[in-house]
Design an enzyme around this catalytic site. Sequence first.
Site, PDB file in Angstrom:
ATOM      1  N   THR A   1       3.907   2.218   6.482  1.00 30.52           N
ATOM      2  CA  THR A   1       2.708   1.429   6.164  1.00 30.52           C
ATOM      3  C   THR A   1       1.437   2.065   6.747  1.00 30.52           C
ATOM      4  O   THR A   1       0.446   2.258   6.041  1.00 30.52           O
ATOM      5  CB  THR A   1       2.872  -0.013   6.695  1.00 30.52           C
TER       6      THR A   1
ATOM      7  N   ILE B   1       0.825  -1.223   0.000  1.00 29.24           N
ATOM      8  CA  ILE B   1       0.000   0.000   0.000  1.00 29.24           C
ATOM      9  C   ILE B   1       0.858   1.271   0.000  1.00 29.24           C
ATOM     10  O   ILE B   1       0.343   2.362  -0.232  1.00 29.24           O
ATOM     11  CB  ILE B   1      -1.008   0.034   1.183  1.00 29.24           C
TER      12      ILE B   1
ATOM     13  N   TYR C   1       3.508   2.610  17.408  1.00 29.49           N
ATOM     14  CA  TYR C   1       2.375   1.943  16.733  1.00 29.49           C
ATOM     15  C   TYR C   1       1.104   2.775  16.868  1.00 29.49           C
ATOM     16  O   TYR C   1       0.447   3.102  15.875  1.00 29.49           O
ATOM     17  CB  TYR C   1       2.150   0.539  17.324  1.00 29.49           C
TER      18      TYR C   1
ATOM     19  N   ALA D   1      -1.563  -3.151   8.030  1.00 33.71           N
ATOM     20  CA  ALA D   1      -0.806  -2.315   8.967  1.00 33.71           C
ATOM     21  C   ALA D   1       0.333  -3.134   9.546  1.00 33.71           C
ATOM     22  O   ALA D   1       0.309  -4.363   9.518  1.00 33.71           O
ATOM     23  CB  ALA D   1      -1.706  -1.835  10.106  1.00 33.71           C
TER      24      ALA D   1
ATOM     25  N   ASN E   1      -3.085  -8.833  32.745  1.00 30.12           N
ATOM     26  CA  ASN E   1      -2.305  -9.822  31.993  1.00 30.12           C
ATOM     27  C   ASN E   1      -2.049 -11.070  32.818  1.00 30.12           C
ATOM     28  O   ASN E   1      -2.173 -12.193  32.326  1.00 30.12           O
ATOM     29  CB  ASN E   1      -0.972  -9.219  31.547  1.00 30.12           C
TER      30      ASN E   1
ATOM     31  N   LYS F   1      -1.157   4.802  14.108  1.00 28.59           N
ATOM     32  CA  LYS F   1      -2.586   4.506  13.886  1.00 28.59           C
ATOM     33  C   LYS F   1      -3.418   5.777  14.123  1.00 28.59           C
ATOM     34  O   LYS F   1      -4.359   6.060  13.386  1.00 28.59           O
ATOM     35  CB  LYS F   1      -3.075   3.376  14.804  1.00 28.59           C
TER      36      LYS F   1
ATOM     37  N   THR G   1      -7.640   1.031  16.212  1.00 29.15           N
ATOM     38  CA  THR G   1      -7.422   0.416  17.520  1.00 29.15           C
ATOM     39  C   THR G   1      -7.818   1.340  18.670  1.00 29.15           C
ATOM     40  O   THR G   1      -7.793   2.568  18.515  1.00 29.15           O
ATOM     41  CB  THR G   1      -5.923   0.048  17.657  1.00 29.15           C
ATOM     42  N   ASP G   2      -8.108   0.752  19.813  1.00 28.26           N
ATOM     43  CA  ASP G   2      -8.390   1.565  21.011  1.00 28.26           C
ATOM     44  C   ASP G   2      -7.121   2.220  21.552  1.00 28.26           C
ATOM     45  O   ASP G   2      -7.192   3.143  22.371  1.00 28.26           O
ATOM     46  CB  ASP G   2      -9.064   0.717  22.101  1.00 28.26           C
ATOM     47  N   GLU G   3      -5.952   1.756  21.084  1.00 26.85           N
ATOM     48  CA  GLU G   3      -4.688   2.287  21.634  1.00 26.85           C
ATOM     49  C   GLU G   3      -4.477   3.755  21.297  1.00 26.85           C
ATOM     50  O   GLU G   3      -3.653   4.423  21.921  1.00 26.85           O
ATOM     51  CB  GLU G   3      -3.504   1.442  21.151  1.00 26.85           C
TER      52      GLU G   3
HETATM   53  P1  NAD Z   1      -1.623  -8.482  11.307  1.00 29.34           P
HETATM   54  O1  NAD Z   1      -0.272  -7.947  11.623  1.00 29.34           O
HETATM   55  O2  NAD Z   1      -1.969  -9.866  11.700  1.00 29.34           O
HETATM   56  O3  NAD Z   1      -1.896  -8.359   9.743  1.00 29.34           O
HETATM   57  C1  NAD Z   1      -1.528  -7.240   8.992  1.00 29.34           C
HETATM   58  C2  NAD Z   1      -1.582  -7.624   7.517  1.00 29.34           C
HETATM   59  O4  NAD Z   1      -1.237  -6.453   6.745  1.00 29.34           O
HETATM   60  C3  NAD Z   1      -0.591  -8.713   7.123  1.00 29.34           C
HETATM   61  O5  NAD Z   1      -1.234  -9.687   6.317  1.00 29.34           O
HETATM   62  C4  NAD Z   1       0.494  -7.992   6.351  1.00 29.34           C
HETATM   63  O6  NAD Z   1       1.105  -8.787   5.360  1.00 29.34           O
HETATM   64  C5  NAD Z   1      -0.306  -6.833   5.744  1.00 29.34           C
HETATM   65  N1  NAD Z   1       0.557  -5.677   5.455  1.00 29.34           N
HETATM   66  C6  NAD Z   1       1.473  -5.096   6.274  1.00 29.34           C
HETATM   67  N2  NAD Z   1       2.073  -4.086   5.648  1.00 29.34           N
HETATM   68  C7  NAD Z   1       1.525  -3.989   4.423  1.00 29.34           C
HETATM   69  C8  NAD Z   1       1.732  -3.125   3.301  1.00 29.34           C
HETATM   70  N3  NAD Z   1       2.648  -2.145   3.333  1.00 29.34           N
HETATM   71  N4  NAD Z   1       0.977  -3.303   2.191  1.00 29.34           N
HETATM   72  C9  NAD Z   1       0.049  -4.307   2.140  1.00 29.34           C
HETATM   73  N5  NAD Z   1      -0.167  -5.161   3.150  1.00 29.34           N
HETATM   74  C10 NAD Z   1       0.563  -5.003   4.279  1.00 29.34           C
HETATM   75  O7  NAD Z   1      -2.632  -7.427  11.936  1.00 29.34           O
HETATM   76  P2  NAD Z   1      -4.056  -7.650  12.620  1.00 29.34           P
HETATM   77  O8  NAD Z   1      -3.867  -7.939  14.051  1.00 29.34           O
HETATM   78  O9  NAD Z   1      -4.874  -8.542  11.774  1.00 29.34           O
HETATM   79  O10 NAD Z   1      -4.631  -6.166  12.522  1.00 29.34           O
HETATM   80  C11 NAD Z   1      -5.339  -5.735  11.360  1.00 29.34           C
HETATM   81  C12 NAD Z   1      -5.766  -4.294  11.562  1.00 29.34           C
HETATM   82  O11 NAD Z   1      -6.601  -4.202  12.716  1.00 29.34           O
HETATM   83  C13 NAD Z   1      -4.600  -3.337  11.802  1.00 29.34           C
HETATM   84  O12 NAD Z   1      -4.882  -2.136  11.129  1.00 29.34           O
HETATM   85  C14 NAD Z   1      -4.597  -3.123  13.308  1.00 29.34           C
HETATM   86  O13 NAD Z   1      -4.089  -1.855  13.635  1.00 29.34           O
HETATM   87  C15 NAD Z   1      -6.077  -3.240  13.613  1.00 29.34           C
HETATM   88  N6  NAD Z   1      -6.405  -3.716  14.974  1.00 29.34           N
HETATM   89  C16 NAD Z   1      -5.844  -4.864  15.469  1.00 29.34           C
HETATM   90  C17 NAD Z   1      -6.196  -5.308  16.730  1.00 29.34           C
HETATM   91  C18 NAD Z   1      -5.627  -6.579  17.309  1.00 29.34           C
HETATM   92  O14 NAD Z   1      -5.865  -6.860  18.483  1.00 29.34           O
HETATM   93  N7  NAD Z   1      -4.912  -7.379  16.548  1.00 29.34           N
HETATM   94  C19 NAD Z   1      -7.115  -4.588  17.494  1.00 29.34           C
HETATM   95  C20 NAD Z   1      -7.660  -3.405  16.962  1.00 29.34           C
HETATM   96  C21 NAD Z   1      -7.302  -2.986  15.689  1.00 29.34           C
HETATM   97  O1  TDX Z   2       5.565 -11.308  25.741  1.00 28.72           O
HETATM   98  C1  TDX Z   2       4.693 -10.513  26.121  1.00 28.72           C
HETATM   99  N1  TDX Z   2       4.528 -10.278  27.457  1.00 28.72           N
HETATM  100  C2  TDX Z   2       3.626  -9.402  27.951  1.00 28.72           C
HETATM  101  O2  TDX Z   2       3.520  -9.218  29.173  1.00 28.72           O
HETATM  102  C3  TDX Z   2       3.831  -9.814  25.197  1.00 28.72           C
HETATM  103  C4  TDX Z   2       3.939 -10.034  23.718  1.00 28.72           C
HETATM  104  C5  TDX Z   2       2.900  -8.953  25.714  1.00 28.72           C
HETATM  105  N2  TDX Z   2       2.803  -8.735  27.054  1.00 28.72           N
HETATM  106  C6  TDX Z   2       1.775  -7.789  27.547  1.00 28.72           C
HETATM  107  C7  TDX Z   2       1.799  -6.409  26.894  1.00 28.72           C
HETATM  108  C8  TDX Z   2       0.347  -6.012  26.898  1.00 28.72           C
HETATM  109  O3  TDX Z   2       0.027  -5.403  28.132  1.00 28.72           O
HETATM  110  O4  TDX Z   2       0.513  -8.335  27.216  1.00 28.72           O
HETATM  111  C9  TDX Z   2      -0.409  -7.337  26.790  1.00 28.72           C
HETATM  112  C10 TDX Z   2      -0.880  -7.651  25.376  1.00 28.72           C
HETATM  113  O5  TDX Z   2       0.233  -7.465  24.520  1.00 28.72           O
HETATM  114  P1  TDX Z   2       0.121  -7.660  22.923  1.00 28.72           P
HETATM  115  O6  TDX Z   2      -0.446  -8.998  22.639  1.00 28.72           O
HETATM  116  O7  TDX Z   2       1.444  -7.301  22.355  1.00 28.72           O
HETATM  117  O8  TDX Z   2      -0.989  -6.595  22.550  1.00 28.72           O
HETATM  118  P2  TDX Z   2      -1.094  -5.008  22.769  1.00 28.72           P
HETATM  119  O9  TDX Z   2       0.243  -4.409  22.951  1.00 28.72           O
HETATM  120  O10 TDX Z   2      -2.082  -4.776  23.874  1.00 28.72           O
HETATM  121  O11 TDX Z   2      -1.697  -4.555  21.351  1.00 28.72           O
HETATM  122  C11 TDX Z   2      -2.685  -5.367  20.687  1.00 28.72           C
HETATM  123  O12 TDX Z   2      -3.970  -4.861  20.864  1.00 28.72           O
HETATM  124  C12 TDX Z   2      -4.350  -3.700  20.160  1.00 28.72           C
HETATM  125  C13 TDX Z   2      -2.390  -5.507  19.194  1.00 28.72           C
HETATM  126  O13 TDX Z   2      -1.042  -5.941  19.029  1.00 28.72           O
HETATM  127  C14 TDX Z   2      -2.608  -4.208  18.448  1.00 28.72           C
HETATM  128  O14 TDX Z   2      -2.419  -4.401  17.056  1.00 28.72           O
HETATM  129  C15 TDX Z   2      -4.016  -3.780  18.696  1.00 28.72           C
HETATM  130  O15 TDX Z   2      -4.246  -2.548  18.085  1.00 28.72           O
END
Ligand code: NAD
Ligand code: TDX
Length: 364
Positions: A124, A84, A178, A107, A277, A182, A153-155
């Site tokens: 990205t 993208i 991050y 992302a 956690n 976002k 995201t809520d972050e």
């Molecule tokens: P993920 O990291 O699992 O997947 C991201 C995908 O985007 C991957 O398939 C990757 O190949 C693709 N990508 C990365 N850079 C790219 C680029 N430059 N061009 C095209 N594709 C690219 O992420 P996820 O956890 O599925 O999150 C998806 C979306 O939801 C993100 O925007 C994230 O911020 C948001 N989100 C995630 C969470 C969560 O808990 N995982 C919560 C709230 C919001």
């Molecule tokens: O090894 C670990 N040990 C640990 O204590 C990891 C990987 C995480 N943690 C803690 C950090 C956070 O408080 O656990 C909590 C969850 O961590 P993550 O799984 O890395 O998630 P977080 O940082 O909360 O962010 C996630 O939620 C919001 C997603 O990665 C984001 O993409 C999304 O937007």
Amino acid sequence: MHPETSGLRETSNTFIEIKKMSTSKNILITGGAGFIGSHLVRLFVKKYANYHIYNLDKLTYAGNLENIRDIENYDNYTFIKGDIVDKEFIQKIFKEKKINAVIHLAAESHVDRSISNPLEFVMTNVIGTVNLLQAANQNWNEESDNLFYHVSTDEVYGSLQDTGKFTEQTAYDPHSPYSAAKASSDHFVRAYYDTYKLPIIISNCSNNYGPNQFPEKLIPLFINNIKQKKSLPVYGNGKNVRDWLYVEDHVAAIDLLFHKGKLGETYNIGGNNELTNIDLIYTLCELVDKKLNQKKGTSKQLITYVKDRAGHDLRYAIDISKINNAFGWKPSLDFSAGLEKTIDWYLSNEKWLKNVTSGAYQDY
Ligand code: NAD
Ligand code: TDX
């Protein structure tokens, strides 16, 4: 999709034809090979035969075509490998595929990686998003029935102390690279609505969990480490609080908002499921011990308290009143059922785990 932008009038037979045309869409889903994206692509491809789903993904370490193998031969599905950040390429896709709507998930998504490599996140999450907005703005006009749906995201709201919840009115206060990236992307999406009247919707969701999540995030990392008898690194004192939502509930909310949400609006999505956690980790350890027929307490011994994450947000909690009052959405799966499903999936998908962790995974 959006009756208020489709200009439909229920006056004659032409209504049916116009409606048919307007409900057949070319939808660009970005990041559809990733965790949440793969669940969304699957839902849309199977549920909406009248939509053609173009899944655009760069296939970074987090993207994996295995996540969507089961739908790759559907007639209404096309995978496109691409970045993208590549402006010309995105413009070409919009023109060639006559894209009517975007659901943007691509992302860089891992907070720890953003701490060691912030620029990648700006490229990205910010530049990539602006490229998509720009292409949409240049290819759509006021008469066409379009939507740019941005998944966030809520972050972006920062960190809470012991009380209160994030609402859609909470001021942005991101702390990690991050969440700053976002937040910036959310601002750009809103700026395109305010400045160019681009039809947009944004949703901000709490922590997702479930199958296909890359094993760098807390839940899948810990399941994988327990299996391999590796230590379980708890950041800081383990008292940070996250609100957990099963991924299919998130995707159901996106489906609802994509079709019924109000243009220009933001919706918070959450699990009503706050856990420290360490409480989550204890529950996880107990469940995995049971599944692996291990003595109770075996996995707990792997817990190791390590240095805290820099800028570690203390607590996230989401007020879901807006989406609940407007559309009746609420999480459907309770956490213990969701966690058990997730553990079962990771324990029975050893090959997937091996494949995804064999690449650039340790690179940060
Ligand atoms: P993920 O990291 O699992 O997947 C991201 C995908 O985007 C991957 O398939 C990757 O190949 C693709 N990508 C990365 N850079 C790219 C680029 N430059 N061009 C095209 N594709 C690219 O992420 P996820 O956890 O599925 O999150 C998806 C979306 O939801 C993100 O925007 C994230 O911020 C948001 N989100 C995630 C969470 C969560 O808990 N995982 C919560 C709230 C919001
Ligand atoms: O090894 C670990 N040990 C640990 O204590 C990891 C990987 C995480 N943690 C803690 C950090 C956070 O408080 O656990 C909590 C969850 O961590 P993550 O799984 O890395 O998630 P977080 O940082 O909360 O962010 C996630 O939620 C919001 C997603 O990665 C984001 O993409 C999304 O937007």
